[in-house]
Scaffold this motif. Structure first.
Motif, PDB file in Angstrom:
ATOM      1  N   GLY A   8       0.835  -1.213   0.000  1.00 36.65           N
ATOM      2  CA  GLY A   8       0.000   0.000   0.000  1.00 36.65           C
ATOM      3  C   GLY A   8       0.856   1.244   0.000  1.00 36.65           C
ATOM      4  N   GLY A   9       1.915   1.227  -0.814  1.00 34.23           N
ATOM      5  CA  GLY A   9       2.877   2.341  -0.790  1.00 34.23           C
ATOM      6  C   GLY A   9       2.549   3.470  -1.748  1.00 34.23           C
ATOM      7  N   SER A  10       1.419   3.381  -2.428  1.00 34.20           N
ATOM      8  CA  SER A  10       1.157   4.361  -3.490  1.00 34.20           C
ATOM      9  C   SER A  10       0.699   5.719  -2.970  1.00 34.20           C
ATOM     10  CB  SER A  10       0.115   3.805  -4.469  1.00 34.20           C
ATOM     11  OG  SER A  10      -1.100   3.525  -3.797  1.00 34.20           O
ATOM     12  N   ARG A  11       0.177   5.767  -1.767  1.00 34.86           N
ATOM     13  CA  ARG A  11      -0.325   7.059  -1.265  1.00 34.86           C
ATOM     14  C   ARG A  11      -0.351   7.041   0.269  1.00 34.86           C
ATOM     15  NH1 ARG A  11      -6.676   5.713  -2.616  1.00 34.86           N
ATOM     16  NH2 ARG A  11      -7.163   5.165  -0.481  1.00 34.86           N
ATOM     17  N   GLY A  12      -0.791   8.161   0.831  1.00 39.42           N
ATOM     18  CA  GLY A  12      -1.013   8.220   2.277  1.00 39.42           C
ATOM     19  C   GLY A  12       0.230   7.890   3.098  1.00 39.42           C
ATOM     20  N   GLY A  14       1.746   5.041   3.495  1.00 41.73           N
ATOM     21  CA  GLY A  14       2.696   4.193   2.756  1.00 41.73           C
ATOM     22  C   GLY A  14       3.637   5.008   1.896  1.00 41.73           C
ATOM     23  N   GLN A  34      -2.492  -1.556  -4.968  1.00 45.30           N
ATOM     24  CA  GLN A  34      -3.592  -2.388  -5.459  1.00 45.30           C
ATOM     25  C   GLN A  34      -4.115  -1.937  -6.814  1.00 45.30           C
ATOM     26  OE1 GLN A  34      -5.853  -4.891  -4.888  1.00 45.30           O
ATOM     27  NE2 GLN A  34      -7.728  -4.069  -4.033  1.00 45.30           N
ATOM     28  N   VAL A  61      -2.693  -7.758  -1.937  1.00 43.74           N
ATOM     29  CA  VAL A  61      -2.026  -8.537  -0.875  1.00 43.74           C
ATOM     30  C   VAL A  61      -2.934  -9.614  -0.279  1.00 43.74           C
ATOM     31  CG1 VAL A  61      -0.384  -6.709  -0.214  1.00 43.74           C
ATOM     32  CG2 VAL A  61      -2.613  -6.859   0.950  1.00 43.74           C
ATOM     33  N   GLY A  91      -4.169  -1.519   3.929  1.00 40.21           N
ATOM     34  CA  GLY A  91      -5.329  -1.745   4.790  1.00 40.21           C
ATOM     35  C   GLY A  91      -6.494  -0.927   4.290  1.00 40.21           C
ATOM     36  N   ILE A 112      -7.445  -8.251   3.820  1.00 36.98           N
ATOM     37  CA  ILE A 112      -6.368  -7.347   3.371  1.00 36.98           C
ATOM     38  C   ILE A 112      -5.352  -7.141   4.499  1.00 36.98           C
ATOM     39  CG2 ILE A 112      -5.842  -4.978   2.618  1.00 36.98           C
ATOM     40  CD1 ILE A 112      -8.399  -5.122   0.929  1.00 36.98           C
ATOM     41  N   VAL A 140      -0.854  -1.058  12.223  1.00 40.44           N
ATOM     42  CA  VAL A 140      -2.150  -1.477  12.766  1.00 40.44           C
ATOM     43  C   VAL A 140      -2.971  -0.215  13.043  1.00 40.44           C
ATOM     44  CG1 VAL A 140      -1.342  -3.740  13.477  1.00 40.44           C
ATOM     45  CG2 VAL A 140      -1.192  -1.837  15.108  1.00 40.44           C
ATOM     46  N   SER A 141      -3.594  -0.123  14.183  1.00 40.40           N
ATOM     47  CA  SER A 141      -4.434   1.061  14.459  1.00 40.40           C
ATOM     48  C   SER A 141      -4.805   1.094  15.932  1.00 40.40           C
ATOM     49  CB  SER A 141      -5.724   0.981  13.636  1.00 40.40           C
ATOM     50  OG  SER A 141      -6.654   1.930  14.098  1.00 40.40           O
ATOM     51  N   GLY A 185      -3.380   6.806  15.503  1.00 38.83           N
ATOM     52  CA  GLY A 185      -4.746   7.291  15.759  1.00 38.83           C
ATOM     53  C   GLY A 185      -5.267   7.918  14.474  1.00 38.83           C
ATOM     54  N   PHE A 186      -5.809   9.139  14.554  1.00 38.64           N
ATOM     55  CA  PHE A 186      -6.328   9.792  13.347  1.00 38.64           C
ATOM     56  C   PHE A 186      -5.190  10.487  12.600  1.00 38.64           C
ATOM     57  CE2 PHE A 186     -10.018   9.634  16.195  1.00 38.64           C
ATOM     58  CZ  PHE A 186     -10.965   9.078  15.344  1.00 38.64           C
TER      59      PHE A 186
END
Ligand code: NAI
Length: 243
Positions: A8-12, A14, A34, A61, A91, A112, A140-141, A185-186
């Protein structure tokens, strides 16, 4: 060639993790994603602008056949390459009250996060053990630590990965491989774009959402040789909402 893979390295989050590796290490960066080719290309461009090298590996994944096929093909073409750092970041959320939760929303979120962890980590683990050095970092979260109403699927998925983190850490510690979880968190990304930030910050002691770069900086530390005696841990990064 020593490599890091970021799922999930394409954005955000990651993407920021990839950029930190580009700036701070010599690792060749495998950017998994993805579907969003344009976002992935942008990440790769930014990696190169930051002085790093990398390539895109597109696969789901959660799909073990596809994961093994793409990674198997990559390893065949790069027989000397060693993936020394694995960041399981891919995720999704599919929020809703449990009483109305569809089986798909349950299964997709679980698979996922949890199958994704298995599929990618298991592919590389034997080589990593032979290497006698490695880093595995699972994103995780806070939801997986405390449980969040409206996110029974997501909380279960992340809590499962926390359990896997603690167990695997004990199996591989002798070979100087650490396994840790990072629990944000957020954080301001596409995932939280729809949330009511103004309302939610009221319950965050730091009075703001976190930045993806702040999570990436923690991952950088855990991925570095400096963090060799930290393993099996869940590190919260949440502005004080829960600890
Ligand atoms: P995002 O939605 O911006 O990015 C998700 C990334 O995962 C994308 O690159 C996407 O291509 C990839 N992805 C999704 N499904 C995939 C699949 N089946 N196979 C391969 N890649 C897939 O999300 P964000 O916010 O950057 O989240 C990253 C991680 O951080 C996730 O695991 C998320 O659960 C976690 N997290 C995020 C928080 C936040 O506030 N944004 C808070 C706590 C945890």
């Amino acid at each position: 060639m020593k490599c890091v893979i970021v799922t999930g390295g394409s954005r955000g989050i990651g993407r920021e993790i990839c950029l930190n590796f580009a700036k701070e290490t010599d690792y060749h960066i495998l950017v998994n994603y993805q579907g969003n080719d344009a976002a992935a290309e942008e990440t790769l461009t930014q990696i190169r602008e930051a002085g790093g090298t990398g390539e895109l590996l597109k696969f789901n994944v959660a799909d073990s056949k596809m994961t093994n096929a793409v990674l198997g093909n990559w390893q065949e073409q790069n027989p000397g390459a060693l993936v020394e750092v694995i960041v399981n970041n891919a995720g999704i959320t599919r929020d809703g009250l449990f009483m109305w939760m569809s089986e798909n929303d349950w299964k997709d979120v679980l698979s996922i996060s949890l199958d994704g962890f298995y599929n990618v980590t298991n592919f590389f683990i034997q080589k990593l053990l032979r290497n006698k050095y490695g880093r595995i970092i699972n994103i995780v979260s806070v939801s997986g630590v405390k449980g969040t109403a409206g996110q029974t699927n997501y909380s279960a998925a992340k809590a499962a990965v926390i359990g896997a983190t603690k167990a695997l850490a004990q199996e591989v510690a002798k070979r100087k491989i650490t396994v840790n979880a990072v629990a944000p968190g957020f954080i301001k990304t596409d995932m939280t774009a729809e949330l009511n930030e103004e309302e939610l910050v009221k319950m965050i002691p730091a009075n703001r959402f976190g930045e993806a770069k702040e999570v990436a900086d923690l991952v950088s530390f855990l991925a570095s040789p400096k963090a060799g005696y930290i393993t099996g841990e869940v590190i919260n990064i949440n502005g004080g909402i829960y600890s």
